[in-house]
Design a protein around this motif. Sequence first.
Motif, PDB file in Angstrom:
ATOM      1  N   PRO A 178       0.950  -1.189  -0.005  1.00 48.60           N
ATOM      2  CA  PRO A 178       0.073   0.015   0.021  1.00 48.60           C
ATOM      3  C   PRO A 178       0.561   1.458  -0.086  1.00 48.60           C
ATOM      4  O   PRO A 178       0.233   2.636  -0.743  1.00 48.60           O
ATOM      5  CB  PRO A 178      -0.575  -0.372   1.024  1.00 48.60           C
ATOM      6  CG  PRO A 178      -1.186  -1.761   1.477  1.00 48.60           C
ATOM      7  CD  PRO A 178       0.920  -1.847   1.235  1.00 48.60           C
ATOM      8  N   VAL A 179       2.163   0.783   1.046  1.00 47.66           N
ATOM      9  CA  VAL A 179       2.299   2.449   0.582  1.00 47.66           C
ATOM     10  C   VAL A 179       2.688   3.259  -0.647  1.00 47.66           C
ATOM     11  O   VAL A 179       3.068   3.690  -0.882  1.00 47.66           O
ATOM     12  CB  VAL A 179       3.752   1.911   1.945  1.00 47.66           C
ATOM     13  CG1 VAL A 179       4.720   0.986   1.603  1.00 47.66           C
ATOM     14  CG2 VAL A 179       4.883   3.974   2.144  1.00 47.66           C
ATOM     15  N   ILE A 180       3.587   1.884  -1.519  1.00 48.81           N
ATOM     16  CA  ILE A 180       4.469   2.425  -2.958  1.00 48.81           C
ATOM     17  C   ILE A 180       2.910   2.713  -3.770  1.00 48.81           C
ATOM     18  O   ILE A 180       3.382   3.473  -4.398  1.00 48.81           O
ATOM     19  CB  ILE A 180       5.191   0.911  -3.044  1.00 48.81           C
ATOM     20  CG1 ILE A 180       6.240  -0.097  -2.293  1.00 48.81           C
ATOM     21  CG2 ILE A 180       5.240   1.279  -4.976  1.00 48.81           C
ATOM     22  CD1 ILE A 180       6.946  -0.456  -2.906  1.00 48.81           C
ATOM     23  N   THR A 181       1.834   1.710  -3.849  1.00 45.00           N
ATOM     24  CA  THR A 181       0.889   1.728  -4.204  1.00 45.00           C
ATOM     25  C   THR A 181       0.600   3.673  -4.169  1.00 45.00           C
ATOM     26  O   THR A 181      -0.168   4.182  -5.584  1.00 45.00           O
ATOM     27  CB  THR A 181       0.041   1.679  -3.926  1.00 45.00           C
ATOM     28  OG1 THR A 181       0.368  -0.663  -4.756  1.00 45.00           O
ATOM     29  CG2 THR A 181      -2.021   1.142  -5.289  1.00 45.00           C
ATOM     30  N   GLY A 182       0.182   3.930  -2.495  1.00 43.14           N
ATOM     31  CA  GLY A 182       0.043   4.976  -2.523  1.00 43.14           C
ATOM     32  C   GLY A 182       0.455   6.192  -2.850  1.00 43.14           C
ATOM     33  O   GLY A 182       0.139   7.191  -3.870  1.00 43.14           O
ATOM     34  N   SER A 183       1.797   6.212  -3.240  1.00 38.84           N
ATOM     35  CA  SER A 183       3.212   6.975  -3.608  1.00 38.84           C
ATOM     36  C   SER A 183       2.835   7.030  -4.622  1.00 38.84           C
ATOM     37  O   SER A 183       3.223   8.212  -5.286  1.00 38.84           O
ATOM     38  CB  SER A 183       3.903   6.401  -3.074  1.00 38.84           C
ATOM     39  OG  SER A 183       5.056   7.257  -3.958  1.00 38.84           O
ATOM     40  N   ALA A 184       2.575   6.518  -5.792  1.00 37.46           N
ATOM     41  CA  ALA A 184       2.269   5.979  -7.154  1.00 37.46           C
ATOM     42  C   ALA A 184       1.011   7.060  -7.222  1.00 37.46           C
ATOM     43  O   ALA A 184       0.874   7.910  -8.367  1.00 37.46           O
ATOM     44  CB  ALA A 184       2.135   4.830  -7.330  1.00 37.46           C
ATOM     45  N   VAL A 185       0.121   6.792  -6.226  1.00 38.27           N
ATOM     46  CA  VAL A 185      -1.424   7.868  -7.026  1.00 38.27           C
ATOM     47  C   VAL A 185      -0.971   9.133  -6.757  1.00 38.27           C
ATOM     48  O   VAL A 185      -1.422   9.944  -7.305  1.00 38.27           O
ATOM     49  CB  VAL A 185      -2.644   7.287  -6.015  1.00 38.27           C
ATOM     50  CG1 VAL A 185      -4.035   8.073  -5.497  1.00 38.27           C
ATOM     51  CG2 VAL A 185      -2.824   5.754  -6.401  1.00 38.27           C
ATOM     52  N   THR A 186      -0.501   9.728  -5.499  1.00 33.22           N
ATOM     53  CA  THR A 186      -0.284  10.844  -5.120  1.00 33.22           C
ATOM     54  C   THR A 186       0.553  11.592  -5.548  1.00 33.22           C
ATOM     55  O   THR A 186       0.469  12.740  -6.105  1.00 33.22           O
ATOM     56  CB  THR A 186       0.628  10.557  -3.464  1.00 33.22           C
ATOM     57  OG1 THR A 186       0.239   9.975  -2.847  1.00 33.22           O
ATOM     58  CG2 THR A 186       1.359  12.266  -2.649  1.00 33.22           C
ATOM     59  N   HIS A 187       1.552  10.812  -6.379  1.00 33.31           N
ATOM     60  CA  HIS A 187       2.351  11.988  -7.374  1.00 33.31           C
ATOM     61  C   HIS A 187       1.801  11.187  -8.410  1.00 33.31           C
ATOM     62  O   HIS A 187       2.201  12.651  -9.725  1.00 33.31           O
ATOM     63  CB  HIS A 187       3.732  10.810  -7.116  1.00 33.31           C
ATOM     64  CG  HIS A 187       5.168  11.080  -6.167  1.00 33.31           C
ATOM     65  ND1 HIS A 187       4.591  10.111  -5.019  1.00 33.31           N
ATOM     66  CD2 HIS A 187       5.954  12.377  -5.972  1.00 33.31           C
ATOM     67  CE1 HIS A 187       5.317  10.563  -4.130  1.00 33.31           C
ATOM     68  NE2 HIS A 187       5.850  12.116  -4.491  1.00 33.31           N
ATOM     69  N   TYR A 188       0.952  11.024  -8.865  1.00 35.17           N
ATOM     70  CA  TYR A 188       0.292  10.965 -10.183  1.00 35.17           C
ATOM     71  C   TYR A 188      -0.463  12.250  -9.799  1.00 35.17           C
ATOM     72  O   TYR A 188      -1.053  12.901 -11.160  1.00 35.17           O
ATOM     73  CB  TYR A 188      -0.356  10.468 -10.769  1.00 35.17           C
ATOM     74  CG  TYR A 188      -1.457   9.976 -11.622  1.00 35.17           C
ATOM     75  CD1 TYR A 188      -1.338   9.492 -13.200  1.00 35.17           C
ATOM     76  CD2 TYR A 188      -2.504  10.364 -11.423  1.00 35.17           C
ATOM     77  CE1 TYR A 188      -1.455   9.556 -13.448  1.00 35.17           C
ATOM     78  CE2 TYR A 188      -3.612  10.361 -12.279  1.00 35.17           C
ATOM     79  CZ  TYR A 188      -3.954  10.625 -13.663  1.00 35.17           C
ATOM     80  OH  TYR A 188      -4.549  10.346 -14.760  1.00 35.17           O
ATOM     81  N   ALA A 189      -1.428  12.678  -8.897  1.00 31.03           N
ATOM     82  CA  ALA A 189      -2.230  13.447  -8.736  1.00 31.03           C
ATOM     83  C   ALA A 189      -1.371  14.860  -8.623  1.00 31.03           C
ATOM     84  O   ALA A 189      -1.888  15.687  -9.322  1.00 31.03           O
ATOM     85  CB  ALA A 189      -2.885  12.833  -7.362  1.00 31.03           C
ATOM     86  N   ARG A 190      -0.060  14.583  -9.066  1.00 31.26           N
ATOM     87  CA  ARG A 190       0.681  16.194  -8.049  1.00 31.26           C
ATOM     88  C   ARG A 190       0.989  16.741  -9.793  1.00 31.26           C
ATOM     89  O   ARG A 190       1.351  17.446  -9.795  1.00 31.26           O
ATOM     90  CB  ARG A 190       1.044  15.848  -7.363  1.00 31.26           C
ATOM     91  CG  ARG A 190       3.180  16.918  -6.906  1.00 31.26           C
ATOM     92  CD  ARG A 190       3.124  16.578  -5.366  1.00 31.26           C
ATOM     93  NE  ARG A 190       5.053  15.274  -6.031  1.00 31.26           N
ATOM     94  CZ  ARG A 190       6.021  16.562  -6.718  1.00 31.26           C
ATOM     95  NH1 ARG A 190       5.954  17.629  -6.932  1.00 31.26           N
ATOM     96  NH2 ARG A 190       6.959  15.327  -6.746  1.00 31.26           N
ATOM     97  N   LEU A 191       1.745  15.411 -10.230  1.00 28.83           N
ATOM     98  CA  LEU A 191       2.722  15.374 -11.400  1.00 28.83           C
ATOM     99  C   LEU A 191       2.124  15.767 -13.048  1.00 28.83           C
ATOM    100  O   LEU A 191       2.521  16.360 -13.304  1.00 28.83           O
ATOM    101  CB  LEU A 191       3.251  14.895 -11.764  1.00 28.83           C
ATOM    102  CG  LEU A 191       4.340  15.268 -10.176  1.00 28.83           C
ATOM    103  CD1 LEU A 191       5.651  13.845 -10.215  1.00 28.83           C
ATOM    104  CD2 LEU A 191       5.776  15.866 -10.402  1.00 28.83           C
ATOM    105  N   CYS A 192       1.289  14.532 -13.232  1.00 28.45           N
ATOM    106  CA  CYS A 192      -0.118  14.500 -14.401  1.00 28.45           C
ATOM    107  C   CYS A 192      -1.151  13.974 -14.067  1.00 28.45           C
ATOM    108  O   CYS A 192      -2.333  13.478 -14.933  1.00 28.45           O
ATOM    109  CB  CYS A 192       0.563  13.640 -15.122  1.00 28.45           C
ATOM    110  SG  CYS A 192       1.423  12.007 -14.187  1.00 28.45           S
TER     111      CYS A 192
END
Length: 473
Positions: A219-233
Amino acid sequence: MTAIVLRDYQSLTLADTRTAFANGARAVLLVAPTGSGKTVMFSCVASGAMARGGRVLILTHRQELIRQTSQTLSAFDVPHGLIAPGHPPTADAVQVASVQTIVRRLAGLDWRPTLIVVDESHHATRTTGHGRVLTHFAEARVLGVTATPQRLDGQGLGRAAGGFFDALVLGPTVAALVDAGYLSRPVVYAPPGAPDLSDLRTIGGDFARDELAEAMDRPVITGSAVTHYARLCPGQPAIAFCASVAHAEHVAGAFRAAGYQAASIDGTLDDATRARRIADLGTGALQVLTSCEIISEGTDIPIVAAALLLRPTQSLGLYLQQVGRALRPFPGKGHATILDHVGNCHRHGLPDDDRVWTLEGRKRRKTDPAPDLAIKQCPVCYTVHRPARACPSCGFVYPVQPRVLEQVDGELAQVQRAAEREAAREAAKQAQRDAKTLEDLRRLGAARGYRPGWAERVHAARQGSQAPRRASR
Ligand SMILES: [Zn+2]
């Protein structure tokens, strides 16, 4: 009739290929990046060979590639047959074959090609189906095309390395195609939190699949992917490359939970469902498509503007294929966002790095500078870029360090890495010394992901060591 106009670099590359054959090569390996129009180039070669009375066999190993090749040949007005399930034999001088199908029919074929084109020819080794076809038609000339001329284990494709090819032709580089506007510029972000994979076993040249899925499906890696997608693109069409079918489903679920349209595809889906989901990504009905490998090779969805790397790989070829999905140009697209959550850019360098290809394959020399020496990572926004004074994404200016060596040989590189590690350790110690209060320590511990109780222990140890000194004053 559609006239096909070759781009300048395509004409040049084909001229180099003709020269290689004219100089006596029997099997030429043409290296050109994903997105350079490899199908157009080899279709042009096939058309020329046919015009001179030759018979051409084009070998591919995926349904999508057969379709794509057939369409391109039709655009060139090259009549051709398909050697694939559900297609009756034809007498055309050009045949496009699925490797799996032609291998089964080899014994019964009374047709022999004078030229064999091998698409994705990094698969062409002695032990594969490609190898059996090339051995069966040993008298034919061979034109191999690939973006990465090496096997998964890094071995070369030349005769000396046990492969089929005796000449190498280098097409354009990724950087040249980006500069010319034929590919989107990749911007790579490597958010912190990439898992430590040093304990994973390596099987057949890459990480063991089951262990990989276990390391990544967190979950921590998946969560990071969602967070950075939401932030960057946010909302941009993206493909997430995952380590297993279950992992791909979990990642899609996390994106849906965050309010995005997301779905996963895998080999168990029927063709229609798979095709529909891929089409939905093209129309915007889907924002994030997750998958475990099914869309790395040969799937062309130019609108895709982001690649989310969640499947670490030791294969440079797989890395470049995955990233390549986001590099196709599309009106209004701008740059391509690469979210590298797995350390692939540190393993393999940036997508548009110039690489040295040979028929001998990757040389494992200790003195080769590691790819991560040629790149810098911004501590503020996590952009990974070539060495520069400031981050090209957010403008962060790096503090000036004495003796910055950008071009170093292997030995100096080792020294410099050791010095950098030492400096990082020293900075970490200093940050801990600067954390004066228990509250400071707790903040630091949280920021670094330390276990609960760390701040209290450090604090208590300080009280203990300071008490006697205070008492002696
Ligand atoms: Zn930055």
